[in-house]
Design a protein around this motif. Structure first.
Motif, PDB file in Angstrom:
ATOM      1  N   ASP A  22     113.722  64.139 -24.547  1.00  0.00           N
ATOM      2  CA  ASP A  22     114.557  63.444 -23.554  1.00  0.00           C
ATOM      3  C   ASP A  22     114.451  61.944 -23.803  1.00  0.00           C
ATOM      4  N   SER A  23     115.109  61.150 -22.966  1.00  0.00           N
ATOM      5  CA  SER A  23     115.166  59.702 -23.193  1.00  0.00           C
ATOM      6  C   SER A  23     113.924  58.967 -22.689  1.00  0.00           C
ATOM      7  N   GLU A  24     113.023  59.676 -21.999  1.00  0.00           N
ATOM      8  CA  GLU A  24     111.783  59.048 -21.537  1.00  0.00           C
ATOM      9  C   GLU A  24     110.766  59.017 -22.685  1.00  0.00           C
ATOM     10  N   THR A  25     109.582  58.544 -22.388  1.00  0.00           N
ATOM     11  CA  THR A  25     108.525  58.548 -23.415  1.00  0.00           C
ATOM     12  C   THR A  25     107.241  59.196 -22.908  1.00  0.00           C
TER      13      THR A  25
END
Length: 336
Positions: free
Chosen positions: A232-235
Motif C-alpha cells: 500500500d502507499s503507507e510505510t
C-alpha cells in the motif's frame, strides 16, 4: 498395546489432487498441518487422482503428476509409517462405494453444489456427469475410513455437509453404518492470499505467475516474487483493516517463523516495505528449502516411492473393505 492405542485415536481423512503444482497456500493452509496431525490422530492421506479426471487430462502428465504429488507429500513430512498415504485409484473401494452412495443422493442436492456451478462455467465445453457427482465420490472417500474429522477449507464445506447428509440418510435406513464426519479447522491455519491481488486466495491457476509461490520454486524465484508483492502507499508494517497486502505478508511471515504480529511490527518499526518483503521472501525460501531437497531426493528413488504407495494402498484397502462389506450386506448384495 500399540494397536489398541492407535484404535482409540480419532481418524482423519484428507486428499489432494495431483495437479503438478502445490502452492505456498496449499502448504501453509493444509499440508503443514497434516504433518502435525500425524502425532495425534490416525491419518489417511490420499492423492485423489479419480477426482482429477473430471477435467480432461493428458495421461502421461497425470501419471507423472500423481507420482510427484505423492513424493511431495512425503517431502513435506507425511510419514508412511505413521499415516496411511496412498493413491486413490489403487483402492477400488472408492469407486465402488461412490456408486452405492450415488443411489442415496438426490439430484437436487447435487445441483445445488456451488462448486459444480463454478466449474461448469469454467469448463463449459466438458460439463460431464463425473463433475456433477464429484461430491458423492468425495463422500465415499471420507465415509470409507469412518473418518471422524476432515480438514476442509470454506470451498469444500458444502461437500462435507453433503457427506454428512448422505451418511445420516444411509444410517437412518440401515442402522449405524457410517461415522458422521466433522470438519477440522486447525488452530493455526494460515490463509494465504495472492501476492498481486491480496483480496483473492493464492491460486496456481492465476494468470499472473508472480501472484503465487509454488512450493518447489527456487529460492531466488521466491524472493523475487515477494519483492514484487503488492502493498500500500503507507510505510508502516502493521496488521490492520485496509492493509490487505501487508496483512497477507505478515500472516505468511508469522506462519513460517512462529512470530506474533506484535513481534513482527516491533521488528520492522521504522523500516521500509522493501526490507520487510525481502525478509518474508528469505524466510519462506528457507522454510521450503528442505522440502524441495527431500522432493528431489525422493524423485530419484522411484522404487522406494512405489514400495510406499503400494503398502499404503494395501493398508487403505484393508481398512476400506470393512466398510464396503458392511454396506454391500446392508443393501442386499450377495456375498462373494
Amino acid at each position: 498395546m500399540e494397536n489398541q492405542q492407535t484404535a482409540r485415536k480419532k481418524i482423519i481423512f484428507s486428499g489432494i489432487q495431483p495437479t503438478g503444482v502445490m502452492t505456498l497456500g496449499n502448504y501453509l493452509g493444509a499440508v503443514k498441518n497434516w504433518v502435525a496431525l500425524q502425532e495425534e490422530y490416525h491419518c489417511c492421506y490420499s492423492i485423489v487422482n479419480l477426482h482429477a479426471i473430471t477435467i480432461r487430462q493428458d495421461a502421461k502428465a497425470l501419471r507423472e503428476n500423481t507420482l510427484a504429488a505423492y513424493a511431495l507429500l512425503l517431502a513435506c513430512g507425511i510419514d508412511p509409517e505413521k499415516s496411511i498415504a496412498f493413491i486413490q485409484s489403487h483402492v477400488q473401494a472408492h469407486a465402488e462405494l461412490s456408486w452405492v452412495l450415488s443411489c442415496y443422493t438426490q439430484f437436487g442436492e447435487l445441483s445445488r453444489m456451488t462448486q459444480f456451478k463454478d466449474k461448469s462455467a469454467r469448463h463449459a465445453d466438458n460439463v460431464n456427469a463425473g463433475l456433477f457427482t464429484y461430491p458423492v465420490l468425495m463422500a465415499a472417500d471420507i465415509l470409507l475410513y469412518q473418518a471422524d474429522l476432515v480438514p476442509v477449507g470454506i470451498d469444500q464445506k458444502q461437500h462435507l455437509e453433503l457427506a454428512r447428509d448422505i451418511a445420516q440418510r444411509f444410517n437412518g435406513l440401515y442402522g449405524n453404518v457410517f461415522t458422521l464426519p466433522d470438519g477440522y479447522i486447525p488452530k493455526l491455519a494460515a490463509k494465504v492470499m495472492s501476492l498481486q491481488d491480496p483480496t483473492k486466495k493464492m491460486s496456481k491457476s492465476d494468470d499472473n505467475p508472480k501472484a503465487f509461490v509454488a512450493i518447489l520454486d527456487k529460492p531466488e524465484t521466491i524472493i523475487k516474487k515477494f519483492k514484487s508483492a503488492v502493498t500500500d502507499s503507507e510505510t508502516q508494517v502493521a496488521y490492520r483493516e485496509g492493509k490487505d497486502g501487508i496483512n497477507n505478508l505478515m500472516s505468511i511471515y508469522s506462519a513460517v517463523t512462529g512470530k506474533t504480529f506484535q513481534v513482527i511490527e516491533d521488528e520492522f518499526a521504522g523500516k521500509g516495505y522493501g526490507e520487510f518483503k525481502l525478509a518474508v521472501g528469505e524466510a519462506v525460501a528457507e522454510t521450503l528449502r528442505p522440502v524441495r531437497e527431500r522432493f528431489d531426493a525422493y524423485m530419484k528413488e522411484k522404487a522406494y516411492l512405489e514400495d510406499c504407495y503400494r503398502k499404503g494402498a494395501e493398508k487403505a484397502q484393508a481398512l476400506s473393505q470393512r466398510t464396503l462389506d458392511k454396506v454391500y450386506k446392508k443393501v442386499g448384495f450377495l456375498a462373494k
